[in-house]
Design a protein around this motif. Structure first.
Motif, PDB file in Angstrom:
ATOM      1  N   ARG A  84       0.869  -1.177   0.000  1.00 31.53           N
ATOM      2  CA  ARG A  84       0.000   0.000   0.000  1.00 31.53           C
ATOM      3  C   ARG A  84       0.902   1.222   0.000  1.00 31.53           C
ATOM      4  O   ARG A  84       1.937   1.240   0.678  1.00 31.53           O
ATOM      5  N   SER A  85       0.521   2.244  -0.756  1.00 33.43           N
ATOM      6  CA  SER A  85       1.373   3.433  -0.832  1.00 33.43           C
ATOM      7  C   SER A  85       0.527   4.674  -1.022  1.00 33.43           C
ATOM      8  O   SER A  85      -0.627   4.600  -1.443  1.00 33.43           O
ATOM      9  N   ALA A 104       4.904   7.474   1.267  1.00 33.10           N
ATOM     10  CA  ALA A 104       4.946   6.381   2.243  1.00 33.10           C
ATOM     11  C   ALA A 104       4.510   5.083   1.593  1.00 33.10           C
ATOM     12  O   ALA A 104       3.705   5.082   0.647  1.00 33.10           O
ATOM     13  N   ILE A 106       3.712   0.737   2.738  1.00 38.43           N
ATOM     14  CA  ILE A 106       3.595  -0.303   3.762  1.00 38.43           C
ATOM     15  C   ILE A 106       3.594  -1.656   3.065  1.00 38.43           C
ATOM     16  O   ILE A 106       2.813  -1.883   2.134  1.00 38.43           O
ATOM     17  N   ARG A 136      13.192   8.827   8.418  1.00 36.93           N
ATOM     18  CA  ARG A 136      12.221   8.892   9.511  1.00 36.93           C
ATOM     19  C   ARG A 136      12.661   9.926  10.528  1.00 36.93           C
ATOM     20  O   ARG A 136      12.067  10.987  10.654  1.00 36.93           O
ATOM     21  N   GLU A 147       6.137   0.133  13.354  1.00 35.06           N
ATOM     22  CA  GLU A 147       6.418   0.639  12.014  1.00 35.06           C
ATOM     23  C   GLU A 147       7.895   0.443  11.696  1.00 35.06           C
ATOM     24  O   GLU A 147       8.715   1.336  11.856  1.00 35.06           O
ATOM     25  N   GLU A 149      11.300  -0.174   9.579  1.00 36.60           N
ATOM     26  CA  GLU A 149      11.896   0.143   8.279  1.00 36.60           C
ATOM     27  C   GLU A 149      12.682  -1.039   7.726  1.00 36.60           C
ATOM     28  O   GLU A 149      12.941  -1.102   6.531  1.00 36.60           O
ATOM     29  N   SER A 168       4.746  -5.573   9.443  1.00 34.32           N
ATOM     30  CA  SER A 168       4.713  -4.725   8.249  1.00 34.32           C
ATOM     31  C   SER A 168       5.928  -3.819   8.209  1.00 34.32           C
ATOM     32  O   SER A 168       6.354  -3.290   9.255  1.00 34.32           O
ATOM     33  N   THR A 170       7.133  -0.291   7.207  1.00 35.56           N
ATOM     34  CA  THR A 170       6.509   1.018   6.996  1.00 35.56           C
ATOM     35  C   THR A 170       7.616   2.026   6.749  1.00 35.56           C
ATOM     36  O   THR A 170       8.422   2.293   7.646  1.00 35.56           O
TER      37      THR A 170
END
Length: 202
Positions: A84-85, A104, A106, A136, A147, A149, A168, A170
């Motif tokens: 998802r972006s 962003a 995910i 970040r 979240e 990386e 996930s 992120t």
């Protein structure tokens, strides 16, 4: 009356014509042959060294596994995706450089059993190949355990190391305002000669 034969003076040694010297090409033929052999060899050697230092030591993988749109793929003992972006438009509380925007993405990761490990994803502009690494703390986003990386290698129950939990990735990327998609989001799992590539257009 007899006319005497004139005397012919001996030609001085200094006036004797010098022997013809060989030409420049003949004199330097060995050096020229060496150049013809060495120059291409050096060019090939330098090019190979640069390529190998970039790709050959595992710093840069070349085998890509492309993920279908809104799909998933299994690589390195885990299922990756669907991605998802989007663009984060409210950056008023962040320290964003002027003339930039924040993208962003995910990526859900479901290990098959053992925990997986990976590098931070990379954003690549498809039309130019320009790359961006995640940012970040640089823009003022606080760290969050939820979240990640990078892939966390200890997301497994201590009593059952084969029970790595889904998580996930992120990530956020600061790109110039004039940079447009589509992009690739490249994820590089450790322990595998391939990397995962998602196509996104936030």
């Amino acid at each position: 009356m007899t006319i005497p034969t004139p005397l012919v003076a001996d030609t001085p040694e200094s006036q004797t014509p010098a022997p013809k010297q060989p030409g420049w090409w003949r004199t330097n033929r060995l050096a020229l042959v060496a150049l013809l052999v060495l120059v291409p060899a050096i060019g090939i050697g330098v090019g190979w060294n640069e390529w190998y230092s970039y790709y050959g030591y595992g710093f840069r993988k070349v085998t890509v596994v492309e993920v279908p749109d809104k799909g998933t793929v299994k690589v390195a003992g885990a299922e990756w995706g669907p991605v998802r972006s989007g663009e984060i438009t409210d950056t008023s509380t962040l320290d964003m450089p002027k003339g930039t925007r924040l993208l962003a993405a995910i990526v859900p990761v479901k290990p098959d059993g053992k925990a997986v490990s990976c590098e931070a994803p990379m954003l690549v502009q498809q039309s130019t190949g320009r790359e961006w690494t995640p940012m970040r703390s640089e823009v003022g986003l606080a760290y969050s355990f939820d979240e990640n990386e990078t892939c966390v290698s200890d997301l497994a129950d201590e009593k059952d190391p084969e029970s790595a939990q889904p998580f996930s990735l992120t990530v956020g990327f600061v790109v110039p305002d004039d940079v447009t998609g589509p992009f690739w989001l490249d994820v590089d799992p450790r322990g595998d000669g391939r990397f995962v590539r998602f196509s996104i257009d936030p």
